[in-house]
Design a protein around this motif. Structure first.
Motif, PDB file in Angstrom:
ATOM      1  N   TRP A 126       3.013   2.541   3.268  1.00  0.00           N
ATOM      2  CA  TRP A 126       1.743   2.497   2.542  1.00  0.00           C
ATOM      3  C   TRP A 126       0.644   3.193   3.344  1.00  0.00           C
ATOM      4  O   TRP A 126      -0.198   3.895   2.787  1.00  0.00           O
ATOM      5  N   ASP A 127       0.672   3.008   4.661  1.00  0.00           N
ATOM      6  CA  ASP A 127      -0.357   3.579   5.521  1.00  0.00           C
ATOM      7  C   ASP A 127      -0.275   5.107   5.546  1.00  0.00           C
ATOM      8  O   ASP A 127      -1.291   5.798   5.432  1.00  0.00           O
ATOM      9  N   LYS A 128       0.950   5.633   5.673  1.00  0.00           N
ATOM     10  CA  LYS A 128       1.099   7.093   5.729  1.00  0.00           C
ATOM     11  C   LYS A 128       0.720   7.719   4.386  1.00  0.00           C
ATOM     12  O   LYS A 128       0.134   8.809   4.352  1.00  0.00           O
ATOM     13  N   ASN A 130      -1.565   6.623   2.368  1.00  0.00           N
ATOM     14  CA  ASN A 130      -3.032   6.632   2.333  1.00  0.00           C
ATOM     15  C   ASN A 130      -3.609   7.721   3.229  1.00  0.00           C
ATOM     16  O   ASN A 130      -4.630   8.334   2.909  1.00  0.00           O
ATOM     17  N   ARG A 131      -2.947   7.981   4.352  1.00  0.00           N
ATOM     18  CA  ARG A 131      -3.424   9.043   5.245  1.00  0.00           C
ATOM     19  C   ARG A 131      -3.313  10.410   4.573  1.00  0.00           C
ATOM     20  O   ARG A 131      -4.218  11.256   4.681  1.00  0.00           O
ATOM     21  N   ARG A 162      -2.874  -2.984   2.143  1.00  0.00           N
ATOM     22  CA  ARG A 162      -2.031  -3.421   3.247  1.00  0.00           C
ATOM     23  C   ARG A 162      -1.195  -4.615   2.787  1.00  0.00           C
ATOM     24  O   ARG A 162      -1.745  -5.608   2.293  1.00  0.00           O
ATOM     25  N   THR A 166       2.125  -7.568   6.700  1.00  0.00           N
ATOM     26  CA  THR A 166       2.058  -6.485   7.684  1.00  0.00           C
ATOM     27  C   THR A 166       1.227  -6.917   8.893  1.00  0.00           C
ATOM     28  O   THR A 166       0.114  -7.419   8.728  1.00  0.00           O
ATOM     29  N   ALA A 169      -2.691  -3.531  12.673  1.00  0.00           N
ATOM     30  CA  ALA A 169      -2.342  -2.200  13.166  1.00  0.00           C
ATOM     31  C   ALA A 169      -2.597  -2.062  14.661  1.00  0.00           C
ATOM     32  O   ALA A 169      -1.772  -1.523  15.403  1.00  0.00           O
TER      33      ALA A 169
END
Length: 374
Positions: A126-128, A130-131, A162, A166, A169
């Motif tokens: 999910w983080d990648k 969003n990046r 998020r 999780t 970070a």
């Protein structure tokens, strides 16, 4: 003399009557002394240069495609002046998008990007995802005024939340983890980690602090990411740590084992090896990151009663107080010294608590034990 012609090459006699040969698109020269015009060696050189030029052309982004938009952004002054960390981040995002770089701009819209966003979240995280979304927002933002795309379609893609399970970070470190890591680190890595821990700066900023930026025990610098003016007091704890580091001739305060300034990749690689070793031996809990040390300073200061403005000033966060080309602000330095004294007091309190809760604990290297501020 037999006239020789090769497609894609310019063959001519210069003003001195000497024959010359250049590849038209790359301007690459063929040495006619080593490969005489019309010889087998000459045609072999022509074929080699043409093949290399064709291969290069095939990997170049095509105009009117997603890859073309990214190439335009990477040539922008806005990108070129970003911090090294941000450039690494954006190039990583571009590499993720490489398989779809030939997507025509005419077919790009919010539903397509939302579908790509969903796919990246499943394939990577999910983080990648969003990046990559944030990266595309920047790309489209700078391509709209050039008439290369009509709308910033990435802005309407909803960010992935998020997941509840999780972990944080950049989780904060416990006092015991700080001690354990510093005692196990090489002298050069220890100095780098201590710098991050005792200044609360991003690793990329801390690694670049220069000796000429220190004046009256204050490090004066603008943060790489935001250009916010920084006046960072050197605490007695950091002073002791830097005194223990091996001497070097680098212009930076920190240096690698080679005696040269740390590169971020070199630092990250050295840190990862140590982290895996300590996690494998159950010496520290999973999830430690150097950037977590920045969060650790902020957390300790909040728990000690400091307000957000005081913390932000020390950590160089928030609005642009001064900018990179600032004049030294004595009032900010005095204020940050007081905040740093609060942090040192919190350090001493936690050190004393750690000794009381574990009176039998002995440092693995007594000569390298961090001394508290007296």
């Amino acid at each position: 003399m037999t006239l020789v012609r090769v497609k894609g090459f310019k063959i001519f006699a210069d003003r001195h009557g000497r024959m010359r040969c250049y590849h038209r698109s790359t301007n690459q020269k063929i040495d006619l002394q080593k490969s005489p015009l019309g010889s087998a060696e000459f045609f072999a050189d022509c074929a080699k240069i043409s093949a290399a030029a064709l291969a290069l052309k095939q990997i170049q982004p095509k105009p009117g495609t997603l890859g073309g938009l990214i190439a335009v952004y990477f040539a922008e002054e806005h990108f070129l002046e970003r911090s090294k960390a941000t450039k690494r981040e954006y190039r990583m995002c571009a590499a993720i998008l490489e398989p779809i770089k030939d997507t025509p701009v005419s077919s790009i819209d919010t539903p397509l990007l939302a579908a790509i966003h969903d796919k990246l979240a499943k394939k990577h995280s999910w983080d990648k995802a969003n990046r990559v979304r944030n990266f595309l927002i920047q790309v489209f933002k700078f391509c709209i005024p050039k008439g290369l795309i009509s709308k910033n379609y990435a802005e309407d893609v909803i960010k992935k939340p998020r997941p509840k399970n999780t972990p944080e970070a950049y989780r904060t470190w416990t006092f015991e983890e700080v001690q354990t890591v510093l005692e196990a680190a090489s002298p050069q890595l220890r100095a780098a980690l201590a710098m991050i821990f005792c200044t609360g700066q991003d690793p990329s900023d801390a690694l670049e602090f220069r000796k000429d930026q220190v004046d009256d025990a204050i490090i004066w610098k603008g943060r790489n990411k935001t250009n916010v003016g920084a006046a960072i007091p050197i605490s007695s704890i950091l002073e002791i740590e830097l005194a223990m580091a091996p001497a070097h001739d680098a212009e930076t305060l920190l240096a690698s084992s080679k005696g040269t300034p740390w590169t971020y990749d070199g630092f990250a690689s050295t840190w990862q090896r140590l982290r895996r070793k300590l996690e494998g031996g159950d010496k520290v809990a999973p999830g430690l990151t150097p950037k977590g040390l920045r969060h650790t300073m902020a957390t300790w200061l909040r728990e000690a009663g400091q307000d957000e403005r005081e913390i932000s000033d020390l950590l160089a966060q928030g609005s642009k107080v001064m900018g990179l080309h600032y004049s030294k602000n004595a009032a900010l330095a005095r204020k940050n010294r007081k905040t740093m004294q609060v942090w040192e007091g919190e350090y001493e309190r936690r050190a004393a608590k750690a000794k009381l809760s574990n009176p039998q604990r002995k440092p693995s290297n007594p000569d390298k034990e961090i001394k508290s501020h007296e």
